[in-house]
Design a protein around this motif. Structure first.
Motif, PDB file in Angstrom:
ATOM      1  N   PRO A   1       4.992   9.902  -8.391  1.00 19.53           N
ATOM      2  CA  PRO A   1       3.657   9.286  -8.375  1.00 19.53           C
ATOM      3  C   PRO A   1       2.939   9.539  -7.051  1.00 19.53           C
ATOM      4  O   PRO A   1       3.554   9.533  -5.979  1.00 19.53           O
ATOM      5  CB  PRO A   1       3.959   7.797  -8.568  1.00 19.53           C
ATOM      6  N   VAL A   2       1.673   9.766  -7.149  1.00 22.49           N
ATOM      7  CA  VAL A   2       0.860   9.979  -5.943  1.00 22.49           C
ATOM      8  C   VAL A   2       0.241   8.649  -5.526  1.00 22.49           C
ATOM      9  O   VAL A   2      -0.329   7.927  -6.345  1.00 22.49           O
ATOM     10  CB  VAL A   2      -0.252  11.017  -6.214  1.00 22.49           C
ATOM     11  N   ALA A   3       0.393   8.309  -4.264  1.00 25.80           N
ATOM     12  CA  ALA A   3      -0.150   7.042  -3.763  1.00 25.80           C
ATOM     13  C   ALA A   3      -1.675   7.028  -3.896  1.00 25.80           C
ATOM     14  O   ALA A   3      -2.358   7.944  -3.437  1.00 25.80           O
ATOM     15  CB  ALA A   3       0.249   6.842  -2.311  1.00 25.80           C
ATOM     16  N   ASP A   4      -2.177   6.004  -4.539  1.00 25.56           N
ATOM     17  CA  ASP A   4      -3.618   5.841  -4.706  1.00 25.56           C
ATOM     18  C   ASP A   4      -4.151   5.038  -3.519  1.00 25.56           C
ATOM     19  O   ASP A   4      -3.970   3.816  -3.438  1.00 25.56           O
ATOM     20  CB  ASP A   4      -3.897   5.121  -6.026  1.00 25.56           C
ATOM     21  N   GLU A   5      -4.791   5.757  -2.589  1.00 22.14           N
ATOM     22  CA  GLU A   5      -5.234   5.105  -1.350  1.00 22.14           C
ATOM     23  C   GLU A   5      -6.283   4.025  -1.598  1.00 22.14           C
ATOM     24  O   GLU A   5      -6.429   3.097  -0.803  1.00 22.14           O
ATOM     25  CB  GLU A   5      -5.780   6.159  -0.400  1.00 22.14           C
ATOM     26  N   SER A   6      -7.008   4.144  -2.710  1.00 25.08           N
ATOM     27  CA  SER A   6      -8.045   3.133  -2.989  1.00 25.08           C
ATOM     28  C   SER A   6      -7.440   1.758  -3.237  1.00 25.08           C
ATOM     29  O   SER A   6      -8.120   0.733  -3.088  1.00 25.08           O
ATOM     30  CB  SER A   6      -8.875   3.564  -4.196  1.00 25.08           C
ATOM     31  N   LYS A   7      -6.147   1.729  -3.605  1.00 29.19           N
ATOM     32  CA  LYS A   7      -5.502   0.444  -3.883  1.00 29.19           C
ATOM     33  C   LYS A   7      -5.266  -0.369  -2.615  1.00 29.19           C
ATOM     34  O   LYS A   7      -5.135  -1.592  -2.661  1.00 29.19           O
ATOM     35  CB  LYS A   7      -4.172   0.657  -4.615  1.00 29.19           C
ATOM     36  N   PHE A   8      -5.165   0.336  -1.457  1.00 29.33           N
ATOM     37  CA  PHE A   8      -4.873  -0.389  -0.222  1.00 29.33           C
ATOM     38  C   PHE A   8      -5.969  -1.396   0.107  1.00 29.33           C
ATOM     39  O   PHE A   8      -5.716  -2.451   0.675  1.00 29.33           O
ATOM     40  CB  PHE A   8      -4.684   0.595   0.930  1.00 29.33           C
ATOM     41  N   ALA A   9      -7.199  -1.051  -0.253  1.00 29.14           N
ATOM     42  CA  ALA A   9      -8.312  -1.976   0.009  1.00 29.14           C
ATOM     43  C   ALA A   9      -8.256  -3.197  -0.889  1.00 29.14           C
ATOM     44  O   ALA A   9      -8.867  -4.231  -0.593  1.00 29.14           O
ATOM     45  CB  ALA A   9      -9.646  -1.236  -0.199  1.00 29.14           C
ATOM     46  N   LEU A  10      -7.481  -3.059  -1.987  1.00 30.42           N
ATOM     47  CA  LEU A  10      -7.383  -4.175  -2.937  1.00 30.42           C
ATOM     48  C   LEU A  10      -6.040  -4.898  -2.829  1.00 30.42           C
ATOM     49  O   LEU A  10      -5.680  -5.681  -3.701  1.00 30.42           O
ATOM     50  CB  LEU A  10      -7.562  -3.643  -4.371  1.00 30.42           C
ATOM     51  N   ALA A  11      -5.292  -4.599  -1.799  1.00 29.78           N
ATOM     52  CA  ALA A  11      -3.937  -5.149  -1.671  1.00 29.78           C
ATOM     53  C   ALA A  11      -3.914  -6.667  -1.708  1.00 29.78           C
ATOM     54  O   ALA A  11      -2.959  -7.293  -2.195  1.00 29.78           O
ATOM     55  CB  ALA A  11      -3.292  -4.647  -0.382  1.00 29.78           C
ATOM     56  N   ASP A  12      -4.988  -7.289  -1.216  1.00 31.57           N
ATOM     57  CA  ASP A  12      -5.022  -8.757  -1.190  1.00 31.57           C
ATOM     58  C   ASP A  12      -5.085  -9.372  -2.584  1.00 31.57           C
ATOM     59  O   ASP A  12      -4.886 -10.572  -2.745  1.00 31.57           O
ATOM     60  CB  ASP A  12      -6.225  -9.232  -0.365  1.00 31.57           C
ATOM     61  N   LYS A  13      -5.387  -8.540  -3.592  1.00 32.39           N
ATOM     62  CA  LYS A  13      -5.442  -9.055  -4.971  1.00 32.39           C
ATOM     63  C   LYS A  13      -4.056  -9.454  -5.472  1.00 32.39           C
ATOM     64  O   LYS A  13      -3.933 -10.190  -6.446  1.00 32.39           O
ATOM     65  CB  LYS A  13      -6.032  -7.987  -5.904  1.00 32.39           C
ATOM     66  N   TRP A  14      -3.033  -8.932  -4.800  1.00 35.94           N
ATOM     67  CA  TRP A  14      -1.667  -9.208  -5.270  1.00 35.94           C
ATOM     68  C   TRP A  14      -0.902  -9.926  -4.147  1.00 35.94           C
ATOM     69  O   TRP A  14      -0.115  -9.309  -3.407  1.00 35.94           O
ATOM     70  CB  TRP A  14      -0.962  -7.902  -5.630  1.00 35.94           C
ATOM     71  N   PRO A  15      -1.118 -11.207  -3.995  1.00 37.51           N
ATOM     72  CA  PRO A  15      -0.459 -11.939  -2.895  1.00 37.51           C
ATOM     73  C   PRO A  15       1.037 -12.124  -3.160  1.00 37.51           C
ATOM     74  O   PRO A  15       1.502 -12.146  -4.308  1.00 37.51           O
ATOM     75  CB  PRO A  15      -1.187 -13.286  -2.901  1.00 37.51           C
ATOM     76  N   VAL A  16       1.751 -12.243  -2.072  1.00 35.40           N
ATOM     77  CA  VAL A  16       3.180 -12.556  -2.166  1.00 35.40           C
ATOM     78  C   VAL A  16       3.321 -14.025  -2.531  1.00 35.40           C
ATOM     79  O   VAL A  16       2.678 -14.891  -1.914  1.00 35.40           O
ATOM     80  CB  VAL A  16       3.876 -12.272  -0.823  1.00 35.40           C
ATOM     81  N   ARG A  17       4.119 -14.283  -3.555  1.00 33.05           N
ATOM     82  CA  ARG A  17       4.265 -15.682  -3.978  1.00 33.05           C
ATOM     83  C   ARG A  17       4.890 -16.504  -2.852  1.00 33.05           C
ATOM     84  O   ARG A  17       5.741 -16.024  -2.099  1.00 33.05           O
ATOM     85  CB  ARG A  17       5.071 -15.777  -5.272  1.00 33.05           C
ATOM     86  N   GLU A  18       4.455 -17.732  -2.757  1.00 37.46           N
ATOM     87  CA  GLU A  18       4.866 -18.603  -1.652  1.00 37.46           C
ATOM     88  C   GLU A  18       6.288 -19.113  -1.856  1.00 37.46           C
ATOM     89  O   GLU A  18       6.677 -19.538  -2.951  1.00 37.46           O
ATOM     90  CB  GLU A  18       3.904 -19.779  -1.555  1.00 37.46           C
ATOM     91  N   ILE A  19       7.070 -19.048  -0.787  1.00 39.25           N
ATOM     92  CA  ILE A  19       8.434 -19.567  -0.840  1.00 39.25           C
ATOM     93  C   ILE A  19       8.390 -21.081  -0.694  1.00 39.25           C
ATOM     94  O   ILE A  19       7.860 -21.595   0.308  1.00 39.25           O
ATOM     95  CB  ILE A  19       9.314 -18.962   0.276  1.00 39.25           C
ATOM     96  N   PRO A  20       8.893 -21.834  -1.659  1.00 43.94           N
ATOM     97  CA  PRO A  20       8.875 -23.303  -1.538  1.00 43.94           C
ATOM     98  C   PRO A  20       9.793 -23.766  -0.409  1.00 43.94           C
ATOM     99  O   PRO A  20      10.752 -23.077  -0.042  1.00 43.94           O
ATOM    100  CB  PRO A  20       9.384 -23.774  -2.905  1.00 43.94           C
TER     101      PRO A  20
END
Length: 476
Positions: A152-171
């Protein structure tokens, strides 16, 4: 819920696999894999799961359940990458595909771990991305040995949208009061509690379908056997008809296909179908033969009905065990094993096998099975039995150190040898037996043919009760 791209990066960062060595590989199920790694005095178990809604990679600190039978992909990976050094382990862009570069003294490999829901896979390639093998072989996607894997080729446009996929919070702590020291630990705990429950629920639905299907088949088979047994209940009437033909044989005129006579038991006039070309004795013998078959068939049917009932009880117990099992991996293994035909379960040798009072008996039923058993599954001290003057199967009693074969075991093996030969219905039968090391292959003879020496003779009359008991062992 599967891992998102940011969670995968965090997990890989915590794992820090670069410079680690792969010590072992375990595949507990078709959709999971565990890599045992070691680095600078620290051992880590990296768990990879490709199951629907549970795609993930993370460290686990629990024992991984081994599969009853080694699976294909695990054996392949062990042969190629066990002992390899991990040179790098990184996600390709934010594509949820982990690229693991491996090497040993002779070769270089690339292991791709694709964590896409509904399209997950683990693929091992050489350094030129030529596929060596994969967890799931998918011809329609060219994910087969010998094909080239398109990285797969890295889609650089996704880096600007990285915040759309937050890391779930550890309780701060889990439901049972446990605190987490890392995101890997939290992810393993989360899927153990939630993913496994969903997986177990789906597997139990599958188990229910498997149970209902098999139960209906077995109950239908039992009903057929019981119906057939009912049809044999007039066996005595066949014998009585034969007696009537002998008593009134003088009335057969050679032209009529019916013999009309008075039944001396009921006093009624009966019409018996006969063959006018045969004598009274020959016509009576036909009815006596039917009587004997009915009596013999009734005995066998009663035996078969008992086996069918035992199989239904066994099926119910298997289903109950699945319902009581909490580990979804074990449920999957139980389903996989019990869904196979009996002939394919634990089939590591041809023919049949019986274990009687600690003695192991192997039975070949034709020339191919005889030859295969002789070539690969018996040794010089094992005992060989065969019927004299009739073609048939070879029976072997496996040797036990410092033990002499008991007469009862020898008779069991002899009855099996007669049963699986052309001498089955001849009554009293001669057999010979000797150790395998005293067998010599017949030069230019057919497959499996051997010439015995130092053989001993054994003469038996087939024992139906003994065969019935052995059949119970095989089918119970």
């Amino acid at each position: 819920m599967s891992l998102n791209c940011n969670e995968i990066n965090l997990i890989l960062q915590e794992l820090n696999l670069k410079g680690s060595f792969i010590q072992d590989i375990i595949q507990p199920g078709y959709d999971s894999l565990a890599l045992y790694t070691y680095k600078e005095g620290s051992a880590k178990t990296v768990f990879i799961c490709t199951a629907h809604d549970a795609c993930r990679i993370c460290e686990v600190r629990r024992k991984i359940t081994k599969n009853e039978k080694p699976l294909r992909f695990m054996e392949f990976l062990r042969s190629r990458i066990k002992g390899c050094r991990i040179n790098s382990a990184e996600q390709i862009g934010l594509e949820r595909v982990v690229k693991v570069e491996l090497s040993n003294a002779e070769e270089e490999f690339v292991l791709y771990i694709r964590l896409w829901n509904n399209a997950a896979n683990v693929i091992l390639c050489d350094k030129n991305n030529l596929i060596l093998d994969s967890m799931y072989r998918r011809p329609n996607k060219d994910e087969m040995t010998g094909e080239t894997f398109p990285e797969p080729v890295a889609d650089e446009s996704k880096f600007a949208l990285a915040d759309k996929w937050p890391v779930r919070e550890i309780p701060s702590e889990s439901e049972n009061g446990k605190t987490y020291s890392s995101f890997n630990e939290f992810i393993d705990s989360y899927y153990s509690e939630h993913g496994a429950a969903l997986s177990r629920e789906a597997l139990l639905e599958k188990a229910e379908k498997w149970y209902n299907t098999n139960l209906s088949k077995r109950e239908a088979a039992l009903q057929n056997l019981e119906n057939k047994l009912s049809s044999f209940k007039n066996a005595d009437q066949m014998k009585h008809t034969g007696d009537l033909i002998l008593a009134y044989g003088h009335l057969i005129d050679g032209t009529s296909r019916h013999l009309e006579c008075e039944d001396y038991e009921s006093g009624k006039t009966v019409s018996i179908m006969i063959d006018p070309k045969l004598s009274a004795h020959e016509n009576a013998e036909k009815y006596y033969t039917q009587y004997k078959k009915a009596v013999s068939g009734s005995e066998q049917l009663e035996h078969d009905i008992e086996i069918a009932k035992r199989q239904i009880e066994k099926l119910k117990k298997q289903y109950q065990d699945m319902q009581n099992e909490k580990n979804p991996v074990k449920i999957e293994q139980m389903l996989r094993h019990d869904s196979k035909p009996v002939q394919q379960q634990k089939k590591n040798h041809p023919g049949l096998d019986y274990t009687v009072n600690g003695w192991y008996i192997l039975v070949g039923r034709d020339a191919n099975e005889n030859d295969e058993l002789l070539r690969r599954h018996v040794r010089g001290e094992d005992m060989w039995l065969h019927v004299r003057d009739f073609p048939g199967g070879y029976v072997f009693i496996k040797h036990k150190k410092d033990k002499t074969i008991p007469l009862d075991i020898l008779l069991d093996a002899a009855n099996l040898a007669v049963y699986y030969s052309k001498a089955r219905n001849t009554g009293k039968t001669d057999l010979y037996y000797t150790k395998v090391k005293y067998l010599r292959r017949a030069k230019n003879g057919p497959k499996g043919l051997v010439l015995p020496t130092q053989e001993k003779n054994l003469c038996i009359t087939p024992d139906k009760e003994r065969l019935s008991r052995l059949d119970m062992l095989l089918n119970g």
